[in-house]
Design an enzyme around this catalytic site. Sequence first.
Site, mmCIF file in Angstrom:
data_model
loop_
_atom_site.group_PDB
_atom_site.id
_atom_site.type_symbol
_atom_site.label_atom_id
_atom_site.label_comp_id
_atom_site.label_asym_id
_atom_site.label_seq_id
_atom_site.Cartn_x
_atom_site.Cartn_y
_atom_site.Cartn_z
ATOM 1 N N GLY A 157 3.538 -7.758 -8.275
ATOM 2 C CA GLY A 157 4.622 -7.578 -9.229
ATOM 3 C C GLY A 157 5.600 -6.519 -8.731
ATOM 4 O O GLY A 157 5.817 -6.343 -7.522
ATOM 5 N N SER A 158 6.159 -5.774 -9.665
ATOM 6 C CA SER A 158 7.236 -4.834 -9.331
ATOM 7 C C SER A 158 6.789 -3.637 -8.514
ATOM 8 O O SER A 158 7.631 -2.870 -8.034
ATOM 9 C CB SER A 158 7.900 -4.346 -10.621
ATOM 10 O OG SER A 158 8.476 -5.440 -11.316
ATOM 11 N N SER A 159 5.480 -3.441 -8.340
ATOM 12 C CA SER A 159 5.031 -2.309 -7.526
ATOM 13 C C SER A 159 5.477 -2.448 -6.069
ATOM 14 O O SER A 159 5.491 -1.463 -5.321
ATOM 15 C CB SER A 159 3.506 -2.168 -7.601
ATOM 16 O OG SER A 159 2.861 -3.298 -7.034
#
Length: 690
Positions: free
Chosen positions: A425-427
């Site tokens: 995801g956004s990590s």
Amino acid sequence: MKKQRKWWIPGTAVLCVAVGVGISLFLRYRGKSPEELLISYMDCISAGKYEKMYEMIDAKASGNISLEDFTRRNQAIYEGIEMQDMKISEIDCSEKEKTVKYTASFDTAAGKVSFENEASFTRGKEGCLLVWEDSLIFPELGAKDRVSVAAIPAKRGEILDRNGTVLAGKGLVSSVGIVPGKLKDRESAISEISGLLEMDPEQIEEMLAADWVTEDSFVHLKTLPKVQELELGTLEPEEDVVREKDRQQRLLEIPGVMISDKEARTYPLGEAAAHLVGYVQSVTAEDLEEHEGEGYHTDSVIGKTGIEALYEKELKGRDGCRICVVDDQGNEKTVLAQTPKEDGTDIRLTIDAGLQKSCYEQFQQDPGCSVAMDPMTGEVLALVSTPSYDSNDFILGLTDEQWTALNEDAGKPLYNRFREAWCPGSSIKPIIAAVGLKTGTLDPTEDFGNVGLSWQKDASWGDFYVTTLHAYEPVTMKNALIYSDNIYFAKAALKIGAENLENSLDELGFGQEIPFEILMTPSCYSNTGKIESEVQLADSGYGQGELLMNPLHLASLYTAFLNDGNVLRPRLQYEDKAEGEIWLEGAFSPEHVDQVLEGMDGVVNDPNGTGYGAHRTDTRLAGKTGTAELKESQEDTSGTEIGWFAVFTEEVEAERPLLLVSMVEDVKQMGGSGYVVAKDKVILDEYLGR
């Protein structure tokens, strides 16, 4: 050595008259000199040909020993000491005295044995035969003497954390057993014991029926946790401790039951470090076959998982052995051979036991994992997978019901999540931002424009739209990180281009084995090794599509933001005054790192940042949240979400530098990545506030 317990080789049984040998024995060895006969006899020992040895002796002159007694005595001793490679030298025959002097040497379980000896022989019309006596085996061995082969057990090395705290080592457990002669109302007692120990009565009866059991024997049934006396004044002792203490007290009230202390491998952190430390178990027949010649025996233990298995050779050590001649009163006459034990080596890890336990306690009910590192040295401070199991249970002995429950648990407690690769995801967005800057395809000050909460490049994408949660202005790299804007990073990925992104991720270790002591699943950006479409490329920009990352790999890449763009190698073995070792040199430039770091700082310190819940006033933190959607299609509303939070102390000179990456599966109904942020905040408070 094949046995760890001390044992005795019995003396010669009652002698009986040898029959059936006749002159055929003389005919077989007719013409052999005493020297040749002795050599033939000794050659048969190495080959285990005891019947042929018997044919070379004069049974009558040897006390009328029978073939059965002869074989039993020789076989028990030679095979008991694991005799190999018999050599005879310096042979000197005296026809007058009818003796042959010689020097014998051979290998044993306790090392090489060498001695001078003398054998007598008889000579008849058809040739000569040896006169067998016990001293033909060893000069000091009498007819009533025994040979003792005793193991000297080596101590298994301990597994320690960076501060010397024991993660695996010697401890005490309680051995529960029965003295059969003291049982009263046997059937009723065994029924009660079986209930308290969760064993079948038939199993207990079978153990009591073993050939070696006498009325006074202690028959071990089960190993239980060692329960210390509860301290006076304790208001709320742990419920499981009270329950276990009550169970052992009830067992002791049954006549014939005994509980004694027993040394065993113990794991003080229990569930908190099970997937990392692992456990040992008794060797199996398969283990003995696979590790033949490595010093294992039927009473050995062997590391099965985790550090116990990874460093088995170092931890195991090597048992010593002592071979002695002992008289019928048990007095030692002489030591034939002895090898000292070699204790196993202690393994000291970079792990911080307190941080390890803190990570576990926060997420123990959640399917997920946490990785903590010192971002300035690459030392791994915690590796946690949840939910977990207790390594001590494997030492105590799992029942079939317990094993089934572990395997059928929906939370998969045996599954090691920190070794796997997950949708980040956004990590991943800070990495994508840094790649865009390095390839010159992104300008951090460029405003991509506010297009609302849904966007697609053009109609060729059909029904596919990239969605985001927040509208803001200006739409620059820094703000896109703070607000975790999927649309910005989808556009960024398209600007970078598939080839640029693939090459850059390859250079960052994707598709490669992570240089770490524990084997981790490699990260990847495509199932096929190529980004096949624009939609897949756009998805990859915000950590979706076919992108998968190992949590330790993600944590390692984040070290670049504190080390001038160099990625440090993660390490698990502790070293005094450890310095960071570069894994990927110059992954990013210092200038690009600073530009990305501005946005990561805002994630935690800007009130609009998705990680603001971890904000501190005493320590400057930076990081990135992530929520990865796992669903069949864009319209799927039943899919799950993976929540991430990667956070680190931003100041290079921080007193307690820390980089923490946590992942939790299925956070859709729990607040997404915010759930992980709140949990990590507690961990940060405990660690940074020590």
